[in-house]
Design a protein around this motif. Structure first.
Motif, short mmCIF file in Angstrom:
data_model
loop_
_atom_site.label_atom_id
_atom_site.label_comp_id
_atom_site.label_asym_id
_atom_site.label_seq_id
_atom_site.Cartn_x
_atom_site.Cartn_y
_atom_site.Cartn_z
N GLY A 245 0.85 -1.18 0.00
CA GLY A 245 0.00 0.00 0.00
C GLY A 245 0.88 1.23 0.00
O GLY A 245 1.75 1.37 0.87
N THR A 246 0.71 2.11 -0.99
CA THR A 246 1.63 3.25 -1.14
C THR A 246 0.95 4.55 -0.74
O THR A 246 -0.07 4.94 -1.30
N GLY A 247 1.54 5.20 0.24
CA GLY A 247 1.11 6.52 0.64
C GLY A 247 -0.02 6.52 1.66
O GLY A 247 -0.72 5.53 1.86
N ALA A 248 -0.21 7.68 2.32
CA ALA A 248 -1.34 7.86 3.23
C ALA A 248 -2.64 7.74 2.44
O ALA A 248 -2.73 8.16 1.29
N SER A 249 -3.64 7.12 3.08
CA SER A 249 -4.97 6.93 2.47
C SER A 249 -4.88 6.12 1.17
O SER A 249 -5.59 6.40 0.20
N CYS A 250 -4.03 5.12 1.15
CA CYS A 250 -3.90 4.28 -0.05
C CYS A 250 -5.09 3.35 -0.21
O CYS A 250 -5.44 2.95 -1.33
N VAL A 251 -5.74 2.98 0.91
CA VAL A 251 -6.95 2.16 0.86
C VAL A 251 -8.06 2.89 1.62
O VAL A 251 -7.81 3.80 2.39
N ASP A 252 -9.27 2.42 1.39
CA ASP A 252 -10.42 3.01 2.07
C ASP A 252 -11.35 1.89 2.50
O ASP A 252 -11.43 0.85 1.83
#
Length: 329
Positions: A245-252
């Motif tokens: 998972g790349t970066g902040a807020s990569c998934v929701d």
């Protein structure tokens, strides 16, 4: 279903009956059936019919209508010569437009296949699905060039509510791609609610030498479901990842892996992995669920950020967060 009668040569009515029968087993009968047969020896002007199929994917795709549930039928011949070849990056942008492979429904290396044209200059993004509500079934995507490039991504999915059933998504098919940290078999970004069922994501033929990933989540993608999927790995670096998972807020919200197998070929010379998964941020924006999965050939299930945002429901066979397969004693 209509019974066919008579023998000998096909009549026009026989052909119509075959089309009707084929349509009856698909859940989207209103659309057109468009035949794509790369190995066809037809010498007449192709029109996408069963008698005169198209022989290349861009032409078949151009005949499909957006949002009308048209079905492109990729007819394999059991060999590599039946592959639909691409010489440039391809985007599947039409909603409710479906691709079905006709070949044996194996889980690995289906012969209804899409791959680069031999000798073509490598392009990093091979196949993008930006359309919504599409079904892809019994298809293999293979991103392997004669001479590769960096940051190869076999498939990028930015559309939503698509289903991939009994497919293989196999990137990093040569040394250049497998030796680049930016390479991926599959990247799912922004939109979500896609289903990957009975799929193989990855391949264990070419050695991955750096910390690239089989699957990347990015852009806040939500509610993607992976059900009964295999994730094969072969590498010479312990930093190779299956999930990133790349970066902040990569998934929701959530993404789920249900009854999946993450298998690193450690008994065939592959280096053991440090972890199955990694999040680059402590704030990914959502969670990942693992239900009844197995991991083989990894020391632990994830790094700190990954474990803090994962919920694991499977047999705890070691102290490393559960789900790691061990040799019986």
């Amino acid at each position: 279903m209509r019974l066919l009668s008579g023998g000998g040569a096909f009549t026009r009515q026989n052909i119509s009956d075959i089309n009707d029968n084929f349509a009856s087993v698909l859940p989207f009968t209103p659309g057109n059936l468009i035949y794509l047969q790369p190995s066809s020896s037809n010498t007449q002007a192709a029109d996408g019919s069963i008698q005169k199929p198209y022989t290349d994917l861009p032409t078949a795709y151009s005949a499909a209508r957006n949002g009308m549930n048209d079905v492109i039928i990729l007819v394999g011949n059991g060999a590599a010569s039946g592959t639909a070849r691409l010489s440039a990056a391809f985007t599947w942008a039409k909603d409710s437009t479906h691709l079905i492979g006709i070949d044996s429904p194996v889980l690995i290396s289906q012969r209804a296949r899409i791959a680069p044209t031999s000798g073509v200059t490598a392009f990093a993004n091979f196949f993008t699905v930006s359309g919504n509500g599409c079904l892809f079934q019994n298809i293999q995507w293979f991103q392997g060039f004669t001479t590769g490039t960096t940051s190869e991504i076999c498939m990028t999915v930015t559309g939503g509510r698509n289903v991939f059933k009994n497919c293989q998504i196999a990137g990093m098919g040569e040394a250049a791609g497998a030796q680049s940290t930016g390479s991926r078999h599959l990247k799912v970004s922004t939109t979500g609610e896609n289903v990957f069922e009975d799929c193989t994501i990855g391949q264990d033929t070419v050695t991955r030498t750096v910390a690239n990933a089989s699957v990347e989540f990015a852009g806040g993608t939500p509610r993607n479901i992976f059900r009964r999927c295999y994730f094969p790995v072969y590498g010479s670096s312990a930093g190779v990842l299956v999930i990133l998972g790349t970066g902040a807020s990569c998934v929701d919200r959530f993404n789920e892996f249900h009854d999946c197998v993450f298998v690193n070929a450690i008994k065939s010379g592959s280096t053991g992995l440090t972890a199955v998964g990694s999040f680059t941020s402590a704030s990914p924006g959502g969670l990942v669920i693992f239900k009844d999965c197995a991991s083989i050939g990894a020391t632990k299930f994830g790094d700190t950020n990954f474990l803090a945002n994962s919920y694991i429901d499977m047999a705890a066979v070691s102290d490393s967060a559960g789900g790691l397969g061990v040799n019986p004693s």
